[in-house]
Write a protein that holds these residues in place. Sequence first.
Motif, PDB file in Angstrom:
ATOM      1  N   ASP A  11      55.235 -26.279  21.260  1.00 18.94           N
ATOM      2  CA  ASP A  11      56.189 -26.597  22.325  1.00 18.94           C
ATOM      3  C   ASP A  11      57.187 -25.457  22.413  1.00 18.94           C
ATOM      4  OD1 ASP A  11      57.837 -27.800  24.202  1.00 18.94           O
ATOM      5  OD2 ASP A  11      58.823 -29.125  22.751  1.00 18.94           O
ATOM      6  N   LEU A  12      57.065 -24.633  23.455  1.00 16.97           N
ATOM      7  CA  LEU A  12      57.880 -23.432  23.609  1.00 16.97           C
ATOM      8  C   LEU A  12      59.116 -23.735  24.444  1.00 16.97           C
ATOM      9  CD1 LEU A  12      54.961 -20.964  24.479  1.00 16.97           C
ATOM     10  CD2 LEU A  12      55.661 -21.844  22.229  1.00 16.97           C
ATOM     11  N   GLY A  13      60.305 -23.437  23.904  1.00 20.57           N
ATOM     12  CA  GLY A  13      61.545 -23.785  24.590  1.00 20.57           C
ATOM     13  C   GLY A  13      61.768 -25.275  24.512  1.00 20.57           C
ATOM     14  N   THR A  14      61.836 -25.805  23.297  1.00 19.32           N
ATOM     15  CA  THR A  14      61.778 -27.257  23.087  1.00 19.32           C
ATOM     16  C   THR A  14      63.003 -28.016  23.596  1.00 19.32           C
ATOM     17  OG1 THR A  14      61.195 -28.940  21.447  1.00 19.32           O
ATOM     18  CG2 THR A  14      62.777 -27.241  20.751  1.00 19.32           C
ATOM     19  N   GLY A  15      64.167 -27.332  23.719  1.00 19.64           N
ATOM     20  CA  GLY A  15      65.355 -28.020  24.227  1.00 19.64           C
ATOM     21  C   GLY A  15      65.770 -29.175  23.338  1.00 19.64           C
ATOM     22  N   SER A  16      65.785 -30.373  23.881  1.00 21.29           N
ATOM     23  CA  SER A  16      66.171 -31.558  23.108  1.00 21.29           C
ATOM     24  C   SER A  16      65.070 -32.014  22.163  1.00 21.29           C
ATOM     25  CB  SER A  16      66.513 -32.705  24.063  1.00 21.29           C
ATOM     26  OG  SER A  16      65.347 -33.125  24.753  1.00 21.29           O
ATOM     27  N   GLY A  17      63.873 -31.441  22.295  1.00 20.87           N
ATOM     28  CA  GLY A  17      62.754 -31.837  21.447  1.00 20.87           C
ATOM     29  C   GLY A  17      61.928 -32.979  21.986  1.00 20.87           C
ATOM     30  N   ILE A  18      62.223 -33.437  23.201  1.00 22.40           N
ATOM     31  CA  ILE A  18      61.579 -34.643  23.708  1.00 22.40           C
ATOM     32  C   ILE A  18      60.064 -34.509  23.824  1.00 22.40           C
ATOM     33  CG2 ILE A  18      62.065 -33.972  26.112  1.00 22.40           C
ATOM     34  CD1 ILE A  18      62.227 -36.981  26.735  1.00 22.40           C
ATOM     35  N   LEU A  19      59.574 -33.361  24.279  1.00 21.89           N
ATOM     36  CA  LEU A  19      58.125 -33.211  24.443  1.00 21.89           C
ATOM     37  C   LEU A  19      57.423 -33.130  23.093  1.00 21.89           C
ATOM     38  CD1 LEU A  19      58.034 -30.726  27.457  1.00 21.89           C
ATOM     39  CD2 LEU A  19      57.843 -33.220  27.493  1.00 21.89           C
ATOM     40  N   ALA A  20      58.054 -32.457  22.137  1.00 23.59           N
ATOM     41  CA  ALA A  20      57.487 -32.386  20.794  1.00 23.59           C
ATOM     42  C   ALA A  20      57.414 -33.778  20.167  1.00 23.59           C
ATOM     43  CB  ALA A  20      58.333 -31.456  19.925  1.00 23.59           C
ATOM     44  N   ILE A  21      58.468 -34.557  20.342  1.00 24.80           N
ATOM     45  CA  ILE A  21      58.501 -35.914  19.780  1.00 24.80           C
ATOM     46  C   ILE A  21      57.446 -36.785  20.442  1.00 24.80           C
ATOM     47  CG2 ILE A  21      59.930 -37.998  19.610  1.00 24.80           C
ATOM     48  CD1 ILE A  21      62.367 -36.006  19.480  1.00 24.80           C
ATOM     49  N   ALA A  22      57.323 -36.673  21.770  1.00 27.22           N
ATOM     50  CA  ALA A  22      56.324 -37.467  22.489  1.00 27.22           C
ATOM     51  C   ALA A  22      54.919 -37.137  22.001  1.00 27.22           C
ATOM     52  CB  ALA A  22      56.439 -37.209  23.993  1.00 27.22           C
ATOM     53  N   ALA A  23      54.618 -35.830  21.850  1.00 23.46           N
ATOM     54  CA  ALA A  23      53.293 -35.426  21.381  1.00 23.46           C
ATOM     55  C   ALA A  23      53.031 -35.943  19.969  1.00 23.46           C
ATOM     56  CB  ALA A  23      53.177 -33.906  21.428  1.00 23.46           C
ATOM     57  N   ALA A  24      54.059 -35.894  19.120  1.00 25.69           N
ATOM     58  CA  ALA A  24      53.905 -36.391  17.750  1.00 25.69           C
ATOM     59  C   ALA A  24      53.627 -37.890  17.734  1.00 25.69           C
ATOM     60  CB  ALA A  24      55.164 -36.073  16.946  1.00 25.69           C
ATOM     61  N   LYS A  25      54.285 -38.629  18.615  1.00 29.24           N
ATOM     62  CA  LYS A  25      54.071 -40.077  18.660  1.00 29.24           C
ATOM     63  C   LYS A  25      52.714 -40.430  19.260  1.00 29.24           C
ATOM     64  CE  LYS A  25      58.728 -41.798  18.197  1.00 29.24           C
ATOM     65  NZ  LYS A  25      59.632 -42.923  18.496  1.00 29.24           N
ATOM     66  N   LEU A  26      52.073 -39.445  19.902  1.00 32.24           N
ATOM     67  CA  LEU A  26      50.694 -39.624  20.368  1.00 32.24           C
ATOM     68  C   LEU A  26      49.687 -39.196  19.304  1.00 32.24           C
ATOM     69  CD1 LEU A  26      51.124 -38.314  24.031  1.00 32.24           C
ATOM     70  CD2 LEU A  26      50.674 -40.681  23.364  1.00 32.24           C
ATOM     71  N   GLY A  27      50.204 -38.748  18.151  1.00 31.26           N
ATOM     72  CA  GLY A  27      49.331 -38.442  17.025  1.00 31.26           C
ATOM     73  C   GLY A  27      49.117 -36.977  16.730  1.00 31.26           C
ATOM     74  N   ALA A  28      49.808 -36.079  17.445  1.00 29.89           N
ATOM     75  CA  ALA A  28      49.604 -34.645  17.251  1.00 29.89           C
ATOM     76  C   ALA A  28      50.520 -34.093  16.158  1.00 29.89           C
ATOM     77  CB  ALA A  28      49.853 -33.898  18.559  1.00 29.89           C
ATOM     78  N   MET A  29      50.171 -32.900  15.669  1.00 28.29           N
ATOM     79  CA  MET A  29      51.031 -32.121  14.790  1.00 28.29           C
ATOM     80  C   MET A  29      51.661 -31.029  15.660  1.00 28.29           C
ATOM     81  SD  MET A  29      50.655 -33.666  11.920  1.00 28.29           S
ATOM     82  CE  MET A  29      51.452 -32.525  10.799  1.00 28.29           C
ATOM     83  N   VAL A  30      52.982 -30.903  15.628  1.00 28.07           N
ATOM     84  CA  VAL A  30      53.685 -30.090  16.611  1.00 28.07           C
ATOM     85  C   VAL A  30      54.565 -29.037  15.946  1.00 28.07           C
ATOM     86  CG1 VAL A  30      55.142 -30.144  18.674  1.00 28.07           C
ATOM     87  CG2 VAL A  30      53.778 -32.158  18.058  1.00 28.07           C
ATOM     88  N   GLU A  31      54.560 -27.848  16.519  1.00 26.16           N
ATOM     89  CA  GLU A  31      55.521 -26.807  16.167  1.00 26.16           C
ATOM     90  C   GLU A  31      56.376 -26.552  17.403  1.00 26.16           C
ATOM     91  OE1 GLU A  31      54.344 -23.551  13.628  1.00 26.16           O
ATOM     92  OE2 GLU A  31      52.306 -24.371  13.573  1.00 26.16           O
ATOM     93  N   ALA A  32      57.677 -26.818  17.274  1.00 19.26           N
ATOM     94  CA  ALA A  32      58.610 -26.709  18.393  1.00 19.26           C
ATOM     95  C   ALA A  32      59.510 -25.493  18.183  1.00 19.26           C
ATOM     96  CB  ALA A  32      59.453 -27.981  18.506  1.00 19.26           C
ATOM     97  N   VAL A  33      59.657 -24.679  19.220  1.00 18.41           N
ATOM     98  CA  VAL A  33      60.360 -23.403  19.102  1.00 18.41           C
ATOM     99  C   VAL A  33      61.403 -23.269  20.191  1.00 18.41           C
ATOM    100  CG1 VAL A  33      60.072 -20.893  19.097  1.00 18.41           C
ATOM    101  CG2 VAL A  33      58.278 -22.347  18.147  1.00 18.41           C
ATOM    102  N   ASP A  34      62.558 -22.702  19.835  1.00 17.35           N
ATOM    103  CA  ASP A  34      63.570 -22.377  20.839  1.00 17.35           C
ATOM    104  C   ASP A  34      64.392 -21.213  20.334  1.00 17.35           C
ATOM    105  OD1 ASP A  34      65.845 -22.617  22.813  1.00 17.35           O
ATOM    106  OD2 ASP A  34      64.725 -24.418  23.347  1.00 17.35           O
TER     107      ASP A  34
END
Length: 313
Positions: free
Chosen positions: A178-201
């Motif tokens: 997740d590039l330019g994660t901001g508040s982290g909402i997209l990274a959190i959503a992907a994680a709750k769908l079962g993914a492993m996420v690297e969030a960067v800003d």
Amino acid sequence: MDWREVAVTVSAEGEEIVADLFYQLGCPGVSVDDPELLRGYVESGAWDYHDFGEVELTGTAVVKGYFPEDDELPEKLEKLDLGLRELLERSPGWVVQAKGISLKEEDWATAWKAYFKPTRIGSNFLIKPTWEQVDPLPGDIVLELDPGMAFGTGTHPTTTLCLKTLETIVKPGQRIFDLGTGSGILAIAAAKLGAMVEAVDLDSVAVRVAQENVNLNQVSDRVRVSRGDLGTVLHGQADVVIANIIADIILLLLSDLKRILSPDGEFLASGIIEHRACDVEEGMKKAGLEILERVEDSGWILLRARWAKHESV
């Protein structure tokens, strides 16, 4: 630190263009007060936890950007003024009015909360501000959020487009950047769908807020938040790369996409204002991508793509 709030009242047709001006100036926080959009949320039932009463349509929107009051502020304000003047020259019939006030950090941290309410996105996501109460329905995926000073509450079209797309493509066990994660909402959503996420800003405030939201949602075992650029913090390849940024930054990162996106992976590019979509589409094709989907909401575009060697679906 003190902050400068600049509020631009503009005819509704110019809302996205003014917001884009703020983004291009590196504004870390942008909010939009749009009566038409607000009424749409209320009438659709997306905001079914709060009664806003009768919403009066004015034909204008108020776009607010927030800048730190540092040595770079005068130059940024000058560029904003120039951009607004050019906008008036192109559309002389529009209303364009700007005013600015100084805010203490604690004032900014609460200024936008009046219009951030529990919101349903897609089939199952329920965005819940930390200060609000909700009764989730069976199957709801609750994203608890306190955006602080980082852009990305989940209610802006650039983010809702990403959330709806993630809901349909993310599979458990996938690796996501997740590039330019901001508040982290997209990274959190992907994680709750079962993914492993690297969030960067690149922004230290966004990194801090994103990490706080990751902890709040109890997905710290599936999301790693880092500060830096692609070359210094991301290694290996992802099944899905998300870039909810702006057109110019998306075009810049295309040259590095081959390194970070797997041969079978998908690229989600959002934050693209409508008049820049053709530039991004052309850039993607030159980079070797084929566009699988183009979705529009309120003048903002999401492009979903993959490497062109695959057969179209």
